[in-house]
Enzyme design. Structure first.
Site, PDB file in Angstrom:
ATOM      1  N   ASP A  79      25.988 -70.036  49.407  1.00  0.00           N
ATOM      2  CA  ASP A  79      25.818 -68.827  48.591  1.00  0.00           C
ATOM      3  C   ASP A  79      24.686 -68.970  47.569  1.00  0.00           C
ATOM      4  O   ASP A  79      24.513 -70.026  46.972  1.00  0.00           O
ATOM      5  CB  ASP A  79      27.132 -68.526  47.862  1.00  0.00           C
ATOM      6  CG  ASP A  79      27.169 -67.132  47.280  1.00  0.00           C
ATOM      7  OD1 ASP A  79      26.717 -66.192  47.961  1.00  0.00           O
ATOM      8  OD2 ASP A  79      27.670 -66.976  46.156  1.00  0.00           O
ATOM      9  N   SER A  85      35.095 -61.080  40.317  1.00  0.00           N
ATOM     10  CA  SER A  85      36.110 -61.578  39.374  1.00  0.00           C
ATOM     11  C   SER A  85      36.322 -60.613  38.223  1.00  0.00           C
ATOM     12  O   SER A  85      37.418 -60.560  37.652  1.00  0.00           O
ATOM     13  CB  SER A  85      35.703 -62.950  38.839  1.00  0.00           C
ATOM     14  OG  SER A  85      35.728 -63.920  39.850  1.00  0.00           O
TER      15      SER A  85
END
Length: 284
Positions: free
Chosen positions: A83, A208
């Site tokens: 990532d 998140s």
């Protein structure tokens, strides 16, 4: 179980009209907690190694080997993804590391250079069977396309995907990296516009900070890959701190890493259940 290629997991959730969650790994306990959470929810997951996590470990080899070992000994379908990779040398280690996908991050470059570098990454990925995700949005400091206030333009996104051939696109729709409170407000009209404009899966970074209801709605509206990292760290650190505060004489790391791993597993299972609920609602 054998690792499942990310492209196969994404194709599966597209057929089933739902989203797949991707969770960031920093320590072995993160990887174990992600696998445990996936098993509890009975849903597939993507384990992600960021370039920053690799830098922390000094090398990608040990943490990638640990993550793939955990995945292979899990009953859940799990893939390994690299990532936010800016280093092409690291990207090209993906096959050796067991990663079937890479998010190549050229967002810090001017648009034309981002296109050229991303196209090169895609062409490399096609030769080695690596699924390539990329990102587009205005430059916004450390968080790039996912800084607060930044939004992806659907027309520019359409041009970018056509010019690069990426398998998936991370878009800026109101989330931001490293948020420690679930207070992000997503631009749902933009999500729908991007879904209509593009023929590649959409990726939501910085999830998140997205409330459960917002995340579920985003999945229903067309977000296919949902990235979650900081929420795991909040759970992990909170459990560690709680144990050490209650047991100030503890010195055995296993005593406080066990509840930390469990907190990660709970967070993963909860997020997966939120997305599963979103899919069920969409089918009604």
């Amino acid at each position: 179980m054998p690792l499942v290629p990310t492209g196969e997991l994404v194709a599966q959730v597209l057929r089933e009209r739902r989203a797949v969650a991707a969770f960031n790994v920093i320590t072995l306990e993160h990887a174990e907690g992600i696998a445990i959470g996936a098993e509890r929810a009975n849903l597939p997951v993507i384990m992600q190694l960021s370039e920053n996590a690799v830098k922390y470990h000094g090398s990608p080899y040990a943490i990638a080997a640990a993550s793939t070992a955990v995945a292979r000994h899990s009953s859940a379908d799990i893939s390994l993804h690299l990532d936010h990779i800016t280093d092409a040398t690291l990207m090209k280690l993906a096959p050796e590391l067991g990663a079937s996908s890479v998010m190549y991050d050229g967002a810090a470059f001017p648009y034309e250079e981002n296109v050229a570098r991303t196209r090169d990454a895609v062409q490399w990925g096609q030769r080695y069977g690596i699924w390539i995700e990329a990102e587009l949005g205005e430059i916004g400091g450390k968080d790039g396309a996912h800084a607060p206030g930044v939004r992806t333009d659907p027309r520019e996104a359409q041009q970018f995907t056509a010019a690069t051939g990426v398998a998936a696109l991370a878009v800026a729709v109101g989330s931001s990296h490293a948020m420690t409170s679930k207070s992000a407000v997503l631009d749902h009209e933009l999500i729908k516009a991007l879904k209509d404009a593009l023929d590649v899966p959409l990726v939501l970074h910085g999830s998140s900070g997205v409330p459960d209801s917002e995340m579920a709605l985003a999945a229903q509206e067309g977000m296919v890959k949902i990235n979650i990292g900081t929420a795991l760290n909040i759970a992990y650190t909170g459990a560690t701190r709680g144990f050490l505060n209650a047991n100030p004489s503890a010195v055995d790391p296993r005593k406080y890493f066990a509840p930390s791993r469990e907190a990660v597993a709970d967070t993963v299972a909860h997020a997966l259940q939120v997305l599963a609920g979103a899919a069920s609602a969409a089918d009604r």
